[in-house]
Design an enzyme around this catalytic site. Structure first.
Site, mmCIF file in Angstrom:
data_model
loop_
_atom_site.group_PDB
_atom_site.id
_atom_site.type_symbol
_atom_site.label_atom_id
_atom_site.label_comp_id
_atom_site.label_asym_id
_atom_site.label_seq_id
_atom_site.Cartn_x
_atom_site.Cartn_y
_atom_site.Cartn_z
ATOM 1 N N HIS A 1 48.141 42.738 41.659
ATOM 2 C CA HIS A 1 47.017 43.013 42.563
ATOM 3 C C HIS A 1 45.714 42.499 41.941
ATOM 4 C CE1 HIS A 1 44.823 45.780 45.485
ATOM 5 N NE2 HIS A 1 43.880 45.478 44.618
ATOM 6 N N GLU A 2 45.495 42.807 40.650
ATOM 7 C CA GLU A 2 44.252 42.400 39.990
ATOM 8 C C GLU A 2 44.189 40.885 39.799
ATOM 9 O OE1 GLU A 2 41.839 44.514 39.927
ATOM 10 O OE2 GLU A 2 43.276 46.013 40.604
ATOM 11 N N HIS B 1 43.007 39.124 42.804
ATOM 12 C CA HIS B 1 41.545 39.125 42.948
ATOM 13 C C HIS B 1 40.922 37.905 42.272
ATOM 14 C CE1 HIS B 1 40.420 42.731 45.060
ATOM 15 N NE2 HIS B 1 41.149 43.492 44.267
ATOM 16 N N CYS C 1 42.418 49.333 47.808
ATOM 17 C CA CYS C 1 41.548 48.512 46.981
ATOM 18 C C CYS C 1 40.139 49.091 47.019
ATOM 19 C CB CYS C 1 41.561 47.077 47.519
ATOM 20 S SG CYS C 1 40.526 45.946 46.597
#
Length: 187
Positions: free
Chosen positions: A157-158, A161, A114
């Site tokens: 993954h995004e 966030h 990341c």
């Protein structure tokens, strides 16, 4: 253009916040944010420019990673290096929602990294191997697409966030390299 100094690092509270939904039509600031998020990925994936601007290469960058708590992320998953042409997935995803996901799990064999995490965190990050993603683009158009393998992992993954989750939150703390029989390792 965003540089590495603009990337918020692990420990900053914005990375653990639930991001706010983005309103349409986009404001001038939101349009600029969308542009800059994608520009970072494009520049970081060009070896000469990446070195020139001292960037870390990325395939995804979420607004919270640049200190903006909004439901927006850019994703640019290039095609295989031997293949020229269209990326596997490229868009700024706004207000994204995973509407369905496969029972089958997948993880990257080398683990995940990341731009906001400067240290190596070893271990498998199990995610859905396939997802159906609903989101809006910068023009407010709604999309509903199916993704699998690497593009699906990058989008998850995004999206994490945007919900205050970092990749290492998914790693088994007692056995970071534990493999379930049904997990498929993509790369």
């Amino acid at each position: 253009m965003f540089l590495m100094d603009d990337i918020v690092r692990d420990g900053d509270p914005v990375l653990r916040q639930e991001a706010k939904k983005v309103k349409f039509p986009l404001s001038a600031d939101d349009k600029k944010l969308a542009h800059n998020l994608m520009e970072y990925l494009e520049v970081s994936q060009n070896p000469e420019l990446c070195e020139k601007y001292k960037l870390r290469a990325g395939v995804g960058l979420a607004a919270p990673q640049v200190g903006v708590s909004k439901m927006m992320a850019s994703v640019l998953v290039p095609n295989d290096e031997n293949e020229k042409g269209k990326p596997l997935f490229k868009d700024v995803i706004i207000n994204p929602v995973i509407v369905s996901n496969s029972v089958q799990r997948g993880a990257l064999t080398e683990g995940e990294g990341c731009l906001s995490v400067d240290r190596d965190v070893p271990g498998y990050v199990p995610r859905s191997a396939r997802i159906t993603l609903k989101y809006q683009d910068v023009d407010g158009n709604e999309h509903k697409i199916r993704l699998k393998n690497y593009p699906a992992i990058v989008c998850q993954h995004e999206i994490d966030h945007l919900h205050g989750i970092l990749f290492y939150d998914h790693i088994n703390k007692d056995n970071p390299f534990k493999r379930d029989d049904d997990e498929v390792f993509i790369y």
